[in-house]
Design a protein around this motif. Structure first.
Motif, PDB file in Angstrom:
ATOM      1  N   ARG A   1      43.326  -4.125  76.571  1.00  0.00           N
ATOM      2  CA  ARG A   1      43.433  -5.303  77.620  1.00  0.00           C
ATOM      3  C   ARG A   1      44.133  -6.539  77.296  1.00  0.00           C
ATOM      4  O   ARG A   1      44.522  -7.528  77.977  1.00  0.00           O
ATOM      5  N   ARG A   2      44.729  -6.580  76.171  1.00  0.00           N
ATOM      6  CA  ARG A   2      45.222  -7.696  75.584  1.00  0.00           C
ATOM      7  C   ARG A   2      46.802  -8.143  75.985  1.00  0.00           C
ATOM      8  O   ARG A   2      47.419  -7.214  76.101  1.00  0.00           O
ATOM      9  N   PRO A   3      46.975  -9.267  76.678  1.00  0.00           N
ATOM     10  CA  PRO A   3      48.446  -9.536  76.962  1.00  0.00           C
ATOM     11  C   PRO A   3      49.426  -9.430  75.895  1.00  0.00           C
ATOM     12  O   PRO A   3      48.827  -9.824  74.676  1.00  0.00           O
ATOM     13  N   VAL A   4      50.587  -9.274  76.041  1.00  0.00           N
ATOM     14  CA  VAL A   4      51.615  -9.345  75.093  1.00  0.00           C
ATOM     15  C   VAL A   4      51.769 -10.862  74.525  1.00  0.00           C
ATOM     16  O   VAL A   4      52.212 -11.634  75.295  1.00  0.00           O
ATOM     17  N   LYS A   5      51.574 -10.747  73.337  1.00  0.00           N
ATOM     18  CA  LYS A   5      51.703 -12.381  72.496  1.00  0.00           C
ATOM     19  C   LYS A   5      51.740 -12.163  71.067  1.00  0.00           C
ATOM     20  O   LYS A   5      50.936 -11.552  70.340  1.00  0.00           O
ATOM     21  N   ALA A   6      52.910 -12.795  70.628  1.00  0.00           N
ATOM     22  CA  ALA A   6      53.202 -12.533  69.036  1.00  0.00           C
ATOM     23  C   ALA A   6      52.217 -13.413  68.351  1.00  0.00           C
ATOM     24  O   ALA A   6      51.584 -14.367  68.961  1.00  0.00           O
ATOM     25  N   ILE A   7      51.846 -13.227  67.147  1.00  0.00           N
ATOM     26  CA  ILE A   7      50.896 -13.958  66.185  1.00  0.00           C
ATOM     27  C   ILE A   7      51.625 -14.141  64.938  1.00  0.00           C
ATOM     28  O   ILE A   7      52.673 -13.367  64.500  1.00  0.00           O
ATOM     29  N   ASP A   8      51.071 -15.054  64.221  1.00  0.00           N
ATOM     30  CA  ASP A   8      51.779 -15.348  62.762  1.00  0.00           C
ATOM     31  C   ASP A   8      51.307 -14.140  61.848  1.00  0.00           C
ATOM     32  O   ASP A   8      49.959 -13.834  61.816  1.00  0.00           O
ATOM     33  N   LEU A   9      52.051 -13.523  61.531  1.00  0.00           N
ATOM     34  CA  LEU A   9      51.717 -11.942  60.787  1.00  0.00           C
ATOM     35  C   LEU A   9      51.484 -12.554  59.074  1.00  0.00           C
ATOM     36  O   LEU A   9      52.491 -13.113  58.561  1.00  0.00           O
ATOM     37  N   PRO A  10      50.459 -11.902  58.604  1.00  0.00           N
ATOM     38  CA  PRO A  10      50.467 -11.889  57.279  1.00  0.00           C
ATOM     39  C   PRO A  10      51.323 -11.083  56.249  1.00  0.00           C
ATOM     40  O   PRO A  10      52.054 -10.238  57.020  1.00  0.00           O
ATOM     41  N   GLU A  11      51.535 -11.276  55.227  1.00  0.00           N
ATOM     42  CA  GLU A  11      52.177 -10.527  54.113  1.00  0.00           C
ATOM     43  C   GLU A  11      51.924  -8.815  54.565  1.00  0.00           C
ATOM     44  O   GLU A  11      50.786  -8.529  54.344  1.00  0.00           O
ATOM     45  N   GLY A  12      53.083  -8.146  54.498  1.00  0.00           N
ATOM     46  CA  GLY A  12      52.719  -6.615  54.497  1.00  0.00           C
ATOM     47  C   GLY A  12      52.871  -5.895  55.890  1.00  0.00           C
ATOM     48  O   GLY A  12      53.300  -4.957  55.986  1.00  0.00           O
ATOM     49  N   VAL A  13      52.481  -6.546  56.971  1.00  0.00           N
ATOM     50  CA  VAL A  13      52.687  -6.218  58.285  1.00  0.00           C
ATOM     51  C   VAL A  13      53.815  -5.537  58.582  1.00  0.00           C
ATOM     52  O   VAL A  13      54.029  -4.631  59.182  1.00  0.00           O
ATOM     53  N   MET A  14      54.879  -6.354  58.398  1.00  0.00           N
ATOM     54  CA  MET A  14      56.258  -5.844  58.834  1.00  0.00           C
ATOM     55  C   MET A  14      56.876  -4.901  58.072  1.00  0.00           C
ATOM     56  O   MET A  14      57.671  -3.912  58.407  1.00  0.00           O
TER      57      MET A  14
END
Length: 215
Positions: free
Chosen positions: A119-132
């Motif tokens: 159900r979450r709308p599309v929205k970027a967040i600050d990503l911690p190290e390792g996610v990308m």
């Protein structure tokens, strides 16, 4: 006829429940599901009376209990070897199991930072190290197999490998983690699959909400 029962958590949040449910449904394997709700912060008190681990998913076949998503898929494959859970080609089947196991054991940064939420709308967040780094590895897995198979799924036809990565397609979308056209096309194919659409519709109809910082 066997009476297979798959215990699952809230469809909106339970990525590990989605994986075997989607694989079995897409393969046409008969089963029924029982939802045991997440009850944060208490956990899943109802599951402790059913599951050896107190977690979902859990498949019950008579007196036998099988837990963990990939183990459930493999057990279903033994019961229904012609259902198409895995690719027919032996080399492709071995490769599919390898990437499915990698999904099971890896990508912790992505899973911890970006929980599944239909159900979450599309929205970027600050990503911690390792996610990308996780994103890059997953996209490499997808692109190599799609290039070999021609798509629309990782091995041409939908398989358990696609089911194992299905929650990732939700994460990539709702947290805006990729704009790669190859990834986006694959994500769209997974979302358009009738089994995924059935899960999504049921998830959207759920009234239960778990606060995002506890999900």
């Amino acid at each position: 006829m066997r009476d297979l029962v798959l215990y699952i958590g809230n469809r909106n949040y339970s990525s590990w429940s989605l994986r075997p449910w989607l694989a079995l449904t897409a393969a046409g394997i008969p089963f029924r599901d029982e939802v045991i709700l997440f009850d944060f912060p208490a956990g899943n008190p109802g599951l402790k009376a059913v599951s050896p681990t107190g977690r979902v998913p859990l498949l019950v076949d008579g007196d036998l209990k099988v837990w963990e998503s990939l183990a459930i898929i493999e057990y279903a494959h033994e019961l229904f070897p012609d259902a198409g859970l895995w690719p027919k080609d032996r080399a492709a089947r071995a490769d599919a199991r390898a990437i499915a196991t990698e999904m099971l054991s890896s990508f912790h940064a992505l899973r911890n930072a970006c929980p599944m939420n239909i159900r979450r709308p599309v929205k970027a967040i600050d990503l911690p190290e390792g996610v990308m780094d996780n994103v890059a590895r997953i996209e490499t897995i997808w692109h190599e197999r799609l290039a070999r198979s021609g798509g629309p799924f990782l091995y041409g036809a939908f398989s358990a490998a696609d089911a194992m990565y299905a929650p990732v397609t939700n994460r990539f979308e709702i947290y805006a983690l990729t704009q790669d056209p190859r990834s986006r096309a694959y994500m769209a194919a997974v979302k358009a699959h009738p089994a995924f659409r059935a899960w999504q519709e049921a998830a959207l109809a759920e009234p239960w909400i778990v606060p995002e910082d506890e999900a």
